[in-house]
Motif scaffolding. Structure first.
Motif, PDB file in Angstrom:
ATOM      1  N   SER A 279      28.619  23.841  31.832  1.00  0.00           N
ATOM      2  CA  SER A 279      29.890  22.686  31.026  1.00  0.00           C
ATOM      3  C   SER A 279      28.922  21.776  29.628  1.00  0.00           C
ATOM      4  O   SER A 279      29.241  21.887  28.531  1.00  0.00           O
ATOM      5  N   ASN A 339      27.899  36.543  43.445  1.00  0.00           N
ATOM      6  CA  ASN A 339      29.278  37.029  42.184  1.00  0.00           C
ATOM      7  C   ASN A 339      28.825  38.467  42.322  1.00  0.00           C
ATOM      8  O   ASN A 339      29.749  39.433  43.147  1.00  0.00           O
ATOM      9  N   GLN A 381      33.072  39.934  31.005  1.00  0.00           N
ATOM     10  CA  GLN A 381      34.574  39.391  29.903  1.00  0.00           C
ATOM     11  C   GLN A 381      35.022  38.265  31.063  1.00  0.00           C
ATOM     12  O   GLN A 381      35.708  39.150  32.198  1.00  0.00           O
ATOM     13  N   ARG A 382      36.093  37.067  30.528  1.00  0.00           N
ATOM     14  CA  ARG A 382      36.849  36.713  30.793  1.00  0.00           C
ATOM     15  C   ARG A 382      38.001  37.299  31.714  1.00  0.00           C
ATOM     16  O   ARG A 382      38.674  37.890  30.262  1.00  0.00           O
ATOM     17  N   GLY A 383      38.361  36.784  32.654  1.00  0.00           N
ATOM     18  CA  GLY A 383      39.888  37.680  32.884  1.00  0.00           C
ATOM     19  C   GLY A 383      39.455  39.315  32.985  1.00  0.00           C
ATOM     20  O   GLY A 383      40.423  40.171  33.303  1.00  0.00           O
ATOM     21  N   ARG A 385      39.116  42.334  35.655  1.00  0.00           N
ATOM     22  CA  ARG A 385      38.766  42.692  36.257  1.00  0.00           C
ATOM     23  C   ARG A 385      38.653  44.280  36.907  1.00  0.00           C
ATOM     24  O   ARG A 385      39.134  44.734  36.033  1.00  0.00           O
ATOM     25  N   ALA A 394      40.910  35.767  39.523  1.00  0.00           N
ATOM     26  CA  ALA A 394      41.115  35.614  38.040  1.00  0.00           C
ATOM     27  C   ALA A 394      39.603  36.165  36.840  1.00  0.00           C
ATOM     28  O   ALA A 394      39.688  35.952  35.679  1.00  0.00           O
ATOM     29  N   LEU A 396      36.764  35.644  37.360  1.00  0.00           N
ATOM     30  CA  LEU A 396      35.322  35.076  36.438  1.00  0.00           C
ATOM     31  C   LEU A 396      33.903  34.934  36.776  1.00  0.00           C
ATOM     32  O   LEU A 396      33.064  34.354  35.768  1.00  0.00           O
ATOM     33  N   ALA A 399      31.490  36.541  34.761  1.00  0.00           N
ATOM     34  CA  ALA A 399      31.502  36.047  33.553  1.00  0.00           C
ATOM     35  C   ALA A 399      30.765  34.713  33.647  1.00  0.00           C
ATOM     36  O   ALA A 399      29.940  33.984  32.753  1.00  0.00           O
ATOM     37  N   ILE A 400      30.744  33.974  34.680  1.00  0.00           N
ATOM     38  CA  ILE A 400      29.939  33.016  35.171  1.00  0.00           C
ATOM     39  C   ILE A 400      28.864  33.529  35.231  1.00  0.00           C
ATOM     40  O   ILE A 400      27.588  32.607  34.766  1.00  0.00           O
ATOM     41  N   ARG A 402      27.367  36.226  33.285  1.00  0.00           N
ATOM     42  CA  ARG A 402      26.514  36.338  32.359  1.00  0.00           C
ATOM     43  C   ARG A 402      26.317  35.021  31.518  1.00  0.00           C
ATOM     44  O   ARG A 402      25.138  34.997  31.056  1.00  0.00           O
ATOM     45  N   ARG A 403      27.317  34.314  31.660  1.00  0.00           N
ATOM     46  CA  ARG A 403      26.913  32.709  30.836  1.00  0.00           C
ATOM     47  C   ARG A 403      25.357  31.938  31.588  1.00  0.00           C
ATOM     48  O   ARG A 403      24.913  31.403  31.123  1.00  0.00           O
TER      49      ARG A 403
END
Length: 432
Positions: A279, A339, A381-383, A385, A394, A396, A399-400, A402-403
């Motif tokens: 964040s 994950n 990508q977010r969302g 599956r 969800a 996510l 995606a987390i 990757r970030r």
């Protein structure tokens, strides 16, 4: 310092209008000057030549009634019946004016204009020496060529000066924005500019910066509140669980449940720390340069995910093929591996899940339903599956991961496994 109150559009129009007017005026003045100078030079040279010719003629013919003719013009008239007396080169011309080249009395080839008139009685010829005019034309062309070069240079210099003057407010705005990026201290831009297009842009940037600052401030306050409100109960859960585990009269079943609570509390704390880093887009390292043992983190993550097997015939193993340590917080590494390993365990109905710690990377191999090669990148990508996803979620997790990898400069990927299943790779030293 405030700029002129004229609008930027008006300044550009006025600047180029003045530039065009000045350039045209200079060219017109130069052309008039050169034409007048060359014309005056032509007349002066002609008069000077004629007066010298007159003096020479009088010196050769001192008698008062001696006829004299202009050297510039040579007029001759012949009887039509005696055209043989006409110079051979002139006989072929009919009535009209012609450009010819002929030899003068000194044997020098010179340009002439030859006017011819013919009727049944007379053939008349008037020859005009135009060598001086031709010389003046060449001089005029040369002068105009130099004038074009000079005006082109002037136009470049004046255009550059005008463009810098006209665009100086835009350059000033860009400079102030770069200064804001370096210092991080925002100062209103609009008061430094006139009430024109650049001033409107500065005001819009001020408004956008104000709203962005408020948004960032709210986000920071929210993150701080969430961090405090979530960490406090998790700390209480962890402390209470630790105290309960030290009780001597615990049954094995109760001890296993308390250990699951302890692992869940630790995972939640690690996840909160990782999300807070994302964040804030802030990368943090271990204290005092401490490194994180990847094999140990993999073992902890595998133990934490074993209860998710639910009695399925899946063998989960850890194979350390090369020691690996990275300079990153263990919480971040644990979230990324949790994950990848958790997904492999979750989507494998039977077979095995193998976690390989290699030189610079971790491979997570499973014998599940596998993935399509073209869908591997979409799963980050977010969302999104996988096709075999069951239960609530969800989409996510990857995606987390990757970030987090982008934040720390790692690499992560998915690919189909030969013989079925999938292979997830977490590369701590990606090749660039």
């Amino acid at each position: 310092m405030l700029q002129s109150r004229r609008r930027l559009r008006s300044r550009i129009f006025v600047s180029f209008a003045l530039f065009g007017l000045a350039l045209t005026s200079l060219f017109a003045a130069a052309t008039i000057y050169m034409r007048a100078r060359l014309e005056d030079q032509l007349i002066n040279n002609t008069l000077q030549r004629e007066v010298e010719n007159f003096v020479q003629f009088k010196q050769a013919h001192p008698e008062p009634d001696a006829p004299w003719k202009l050297s510039t013009f040579d007029a001759q008239i012949y009887s039509a019946r005696k055209f043989a007396n006409v110079p051979f080169a002139w006989q072929r011309y009919g009535t009209g004016v012609y450009d010819i080249r002929d030899f003068d009395e000194n044997g020098k080839l010179r340009p002439y204009k030859l006017a011819v008139y013919k009727d049944d009685r007379y053939w008349a010829f008037l020859r005009l020496d135009v060598s001086t005019q031709r010389l003046s034309e060449r001089q005029l062309i040369t002068a105009l060529g130099f004038a074009v070069l000079i005006f082109a240079g002037l136009s470049m210099l004046i255009g550059r000066w005008l463009s810098s003057r006209v665009m100086s407010p835009v350059s000033d705005l860009a400079r102030r924005l770069r200064s804001l990026r370096r210092t991080g201290q925002f100062e209103p831009l609009a008061p430094n500019f006139a009430d024109d297009e650049v001033g409107e842009l500065a005001a819009a940037l001020d408004d956008y910066a104000q709203r962005l600052t408020e948004l960032v401030q709210r986000d920071r306050e929210f993150n701080a509140d969430v961090s405090h409100e979530l960490r406090t109960p998790l700390a209480v859960i962890a402390t209470t669980t630790e105290l309960l585990l030290n009780a001597p009269d615990l049954s094995d079943k109760m001890r296993d449940r308390l250990k699951r609570m302890e692992r869940a509390s630790r995972q939640s704390t690690e996840l909160i720390e990782a999300l807070l880093l994302l964040s804030r887009a802030e990368r943090s390292g271990p204290i005092d340069g401490e490194t994180t043992d990847i094999a140990r983190v993999c073992a902890d993550v595998i133990d934490a995910n074993r209860p998710h097997l639910g009695g399925r015939p899946v063998e989960v193993s850890l194979r350390v093929e090369s020691p690996l340590a990275v300079n990153a917080p263990s919480s971040v590494v644990a979230v990324a591996l949790n994950n990848l390993i958790g997904n492999a365990i979750k989507y494998t109905p039977q077979g095995e899940v193998v976690v390989r710690v290699q030189d610079g990377r971790v491979l997570v191999e499973d014998t599940g339903p596998g993935i399509k090669a073209e869908d591997a990148e979409k799963l980050f990508q977010r969302g999104v599956r996988g096709e075999g996803a069951v239960g609530k979620g969800a989409g996510l997790g990857l995606a987390i991961v990757r970030r987090l990898c982008e934040l720390y400069g790692w690499g992560v990927g998915l690919r189909p496994r030969e013989g079925g299943g999938a292979v997830a790779t977490l590369d701590f030293q990606p090749r660039r």
